[in-house]
Design an enzyme around this catalytic site. Structure first.
Site, PDB file in Angstrom:
ATOM      1  N   VAL A  12      22.111  65.350  90.654  1.00  0.00           N
ATOM      2  CA  VAL A  12      22.879  65.696  89.396  1.00  0.00           C
ATOM      3  C   VAL A  12      24.651  65.768  89.966  1.00  0.00           C
ATOM      4  O   VAL A  12      25.466  65.634  89.272  1.00  0.00           O
ATOM      5  CB  VAL A  12      22.499  67.011  88.999  1.00  0.00           C
ATOM      6  CG1 VAL A  12      23.370  67.603  88.034  1.00  0.00           C
ATOM      7  CG2 VAL A  12      21.191  67.078  88.795  1.00  0.00           C
ATOM      8  N   VAL A  25      40.619  69.171  74.639  1.00  0.00           N
ATOM      9  CA  VAL A  25      41.671  69.926  74.390  1.00  0.00           C
ATOM     10  C   VAL A  25      42.892  69.544  75.097  1.00  0.00           C
ATOM     11  O   VAL A  25      44.080  69.718  75.151  1.00  0.00           O
ATOM     12  CB  VAL A  25      41.612  71.290  74.874  1.00  0.00           C
ATOM     13  CG1 VAL A  25      40.370  71.974  74.134  1.00  0.00           C
ATOM     14  CG2 VAL A  25      41.416  71.354  76.406  1.00  0.00           C
ATOM     15  N   LYS A  94      17.793  75.805  87.588  1.00  0.00           N
ATOM     16  CA  LYS A  94      16.849  76.554  86.757  1.00  0.00           C
ATOM     17  C   LYS A  94      16.080  77.792  87.753  1.00  0.00           C
ATOM     18  O   LYS A  94      16.036  78.837  87.267  1.00  0.00           O
ATOM     19  CB  LYS A  94      15.930  75.958  86.109  1.00  0.00           C
ATOM     20  CG  LYS A  94      14.943  75.170  87.105  1.00  0.00           C
ATOM     21  CD  LYS A  94      13.932  74.241  86.485  1.00  0.00           C
ATOM     22  CE  LYS A  94      14.502  73.042  86.308  1.00  0.00           C
ATOM     23  NZ  LYS A  94      14.779  72.247  87.476  1.00  0.00           N
ATOM     24  N   GLU A 118      23.575  75.647  80.661  1.00  0.00           N
ATOM     25  CA  GLU A 118      22.800  74.679  79.667  1.00  0.00           C
ATOM     26  C   GLU A 118      21.927  73.448  80.234  1.00  0.00           C
ATOM     27  O   GLU A 118      20.874  73.384  79.722  1.00  0.00           O
ATOM     28  CB  GLU A 118      23.979  73.897  78.636  1.00  0.00           C
ATOM     29  CG  GLU A 118      23.352  73.101  77.771  1.00  0.00           C
ATOM     30  CD  GLU A 118      22.655  73.850  76.567  1.00  0.00           C
ATOM     31  OE1 GLU A 118      21.580  73.618  76.545  1.00  0.00           O
ATOM     32  OE2 GLU A 118      23.369  74.595  75.846  1.00  0.00           O
ATOM     33  N   GLY A 123      17.748  69.708  80.767  1.00  0.00           N
ATOM     34  CA  GLY A 123      18.570  68.774  81.238  1.00  0.00           C
ATOM     35  C   GLY A 123      19.576  68.390  80.225  1.00  0.00           C
ATOM     36  O   GLY A 123      20.450  68.946  80.054  1.00  0.00           O
ATOM     37  N   ILE A 125      19.309  67.956  77.049  1.00  0.00           N
ATOM     38  CA  ILE A 125      19.070  68.359  75.655  1.00  0.00           C
ATOM     39  C   ILE A 125      19.614  69.568  75.396  1.00  0.00           C
ATOM     40  O   ILE A 125      19.623  70.609  76.062  1.00  0.00           O
ATOM     41  CB  ILE A 125      17.412  68.538  75.796  1.00  0.00           C
ATOM     42  CG1 ILE A 125      16.542  67.381  75.966  1.00  0.00           C
ATOM     43  CG2 ILE A 125      17.179  68.968  74.247  1.00  0.00           C
ATOM     44  CD1 ILE A 125      15.121  67.663  76.093  1.00  0.00           C
ATOM     45  N   GLU A 179       8.299  64.733  92.675  1.00  0.00           N
ATOM     46  CA  GLU A 179       8.468  64.803  94.403  1.00  0.00           C
ATOM     47  C   GLU A 179       7.236  64.696  95.015  1.00  0.00           C
ATOM     48  O   GLU A 179       6.097  64.480  94.370  1.00  0.00           O
ATOM     49  CB  GLU A 179       8.928  66.169  94.636  1.00  0.00           C
ATOM     50  CG  GLU A 179      10.231  66.623  93.626  1.00  0.00           C
ATOM     51  CD  GLU A 179      11.465  65.998  94.087  1.00  0.00           C
ATOM     52  OE1 GLU A 179      11.579  65.405  95.321  1.00  0.00           O
ATOM     53  OE2 GLU A 179      12.493  65.814  93.260  1.00  0.00           O
ATOM     54  N   LYS A 194      11.907  77.562  83.117  1.00  0.00           N
ATOM     55  CA  LYS A 194      12.442  77.274  82.126  1.00  0.00           C
ATOM     56  C   LYS A 194      12.526  78.329  80.667  1.00  0.00           C
ATOM     57  O   LYS A 194      13.067  78.748  80.028  1.00  0.00           O
ATOM     58  CB  LYS A 194      12.502  75.958  81.433  1.00  0.00           C
ATOM     59  CG  LYS A 194      12.848  74.891  82.619  1.00  0.00           C
ATOM     60  CD  LYS A 194      12.473  73.382  82.590  1.00  0.00           C
ATOM     61  CE  LYS A 194      13.036  72.619  83.430  1.00  0.00           C
ATOM     62  NZ  LYS A 194      12.635  71.054  82.888  1.00  0.00           N
ATOM     63  N   GLY A 292      17.049  63.897  84.824  1.00  0.00           N
ATOM     64  CA  GLY A 292      17.859  62.683  85.210  1.00  0.00           C
ATOM     65  C   GLY A 292      19.111  62.890  85.686  1.00  0.00           C
ATOM     66  O   GLY A 292      19.641  63.819  85.042  1.00  0.00           O
TER      67      GLY A 292
END
Length: 408
Positions: A12, A25, A94, A118, A123, A125, A179, A194, A292
């Site tokens: 990530v 902005v 998380k 978020e 992920g 979504i 994993e 979650k 992902g």
């Protein structure tokens, strides 16, 4: 220009570093530091890497810190220090939010910083922001969803390709969805974290994972998958939280029979789907890739931009700490149940099931072994069901499977 730091350059974190970080902005975002113990000499940002957290903490130019290290330690200590210093933090972690969300949100409030996460639930979504903003006028009675792509992939292979769970898991590992140690996924812990975050945000009190009944998919067999189809649905690992009274919630992670009519039943492979049930909007479903590199990174970057917009005015996002007293005991949870047993005399077992459970719905599989009996009970508390199951399974009746029926 706003300077940011990224802690962790894994899947990530490296995705975030590759994003074109320019806010709507008109203010450019500059990655000043990337914290990682490893060397990345071939990275176009190789001059930004540091192995010292103090470089980030002590630099007043760094206003926003992205945490993508994962795990609790040292992520918790680093995030807490950044928030205490007045730096806003964005995380996809998380495990960290589920364990320490209330405390970290409280520190952010005290220092007029932001703590946004978020990407920690869906992920790529969007789900936390819609709940906190778009659906805020609704009384949300329930949230339920497929919150783990690895288990959903495995179950999809079992449902559509008649693949054994062990083979589907091996394939998921080969494809990089699971994993080497898949326990967090297949035993339900990932989904538990979650749903805890969703419940905490929705109902305003921190729900800790150890208060949530959590069951994985390791006991699911192809026979159960077939019986779910005969019943009129599919098996999905569901994280669910339901408001049962003004101050009480029922929260659970478990495999469930989901009817084909449900919007969640057709969500397959590594995709996630989260249903929010509101008194005004009815059922709203958020669907997409729940993990992902780029999907998760996109959610992290969106939070970074949100932090830029709220550098001088804190974005309201918080919940209170709690002792989990708002969670009803799992034994008080109500549901219909699917039961599959092995019996020497199937007819005798059927009559005994009617005698013990009352009205039942018998499931018939054409190629079922002569010893196998499967049925669905009427809704009852888990406590009542367990008592009846003990009375039923005495003697020559052996329980092979028991799976909750999801009212979704």
């Amino acid at each position: 220009m706003v300077s940011i730091a990224i802690m962790g350059h894994g899947v990530v974190g490296s995705g975030v570093a590759k994003q074109k970080l320019f806010s709507a902005v008109g203010e450019e975002l500059r990655i000043k530091y990337i914290l990682d113990l490893r060397e990345f000499p071939d990275s176009p940002l190789s001059d930004r890497f540091t192995k010292s957290f103090d470089d980030i903490l002590g630099d007043i130019e760094v206003r926003i810190v992205v945490e993508t290290m994962g795990g609790i330690h040292p992520a918790y200590e680093y995030v807490k220090a950044c928030l205490s210093a007045g730096k806003s933090v964005v995380t996809s972690n998380k495990e960290l939010v589920a364990a320490h969300g209330a405390e970290l949100l409280s520190i952010a409030k005290e220092t007029n910083a932001n703590f946004l996460f978020e990407a920690s639930v869906g992920g790529g979504i969007p789900i936390l922001r819609p709940i906190n903003q778009c659906l805020v006028a609704n009384d949300v009675s329930e949230i339920a969803g497929i919150l783990n792509g690895t288990t959903n992939f495995i179950l999809t292979k079992m449902i559509k390709e008649n693949m054994q769970l062990e083979d589907a898991l091996k394939l998921a590992q080969e494809l990089g969805y699971a994993e080497r140690n898949p326990a967090a996924d297949i035993e339900g812990h990932d989904a538990c974290r979650k749903i805890c975050i969703l419940a905490s945000l929705t109902y305003g009190k921190h729900i800790y994972p150890d208060a949530v009944y959590t069951e994985g998919i390791t006991g699911i067999t192809l026979s159960d998958v077939e019986y779910a189809s005969i019943w009129g649905g599919v098996i999905k690992l569901i994280g669910s939280v339901k408001k049962v009274s003004k101050d009480k919630i029922d929260i659970i992670v478990a495999p469930m029979f989901i009817p084909n009519e449900s919007q969640l039943s057709s969500i397959d492979d590594v995709f996630n789907g989260i249903m929010v049930r509101g008194d005004s909007v009815g059922d709203v479903v958020f669907y997409g890739r729940g993990a992902g590199k780029l999907p998760t990174a996109s959610a992290v970057v969106a939070d970074v931009i949100d932090c830029v917009k709220h550098l001088k005015a804190r974005k309201y996002l918080s919940w209170a700490d709690s002792d989990n007293s708002s969670v009803i005991p799992h034994e008080d949870s109500v549901a219909a149940m699917y039961v599959r047993v092995k019996a020497n005399d199937k007819d005798e077992a059927y009559h005994k099931a009617e005698e013990v459970f009352g009205e039942i719905h018998l499931l018939k599989k054409p190629d079922a072994p002569s010893w196998e009996l499967a049925f669905v009970t009427e809704p009852m508390t888990v406590r009542e069901f367990d008592e009846k199951l003990r009375a039923f399974s005495s003697g020559d009746i052996e329980v092979c499977s028991r799976i909750r029926i999801g009212d979704l």
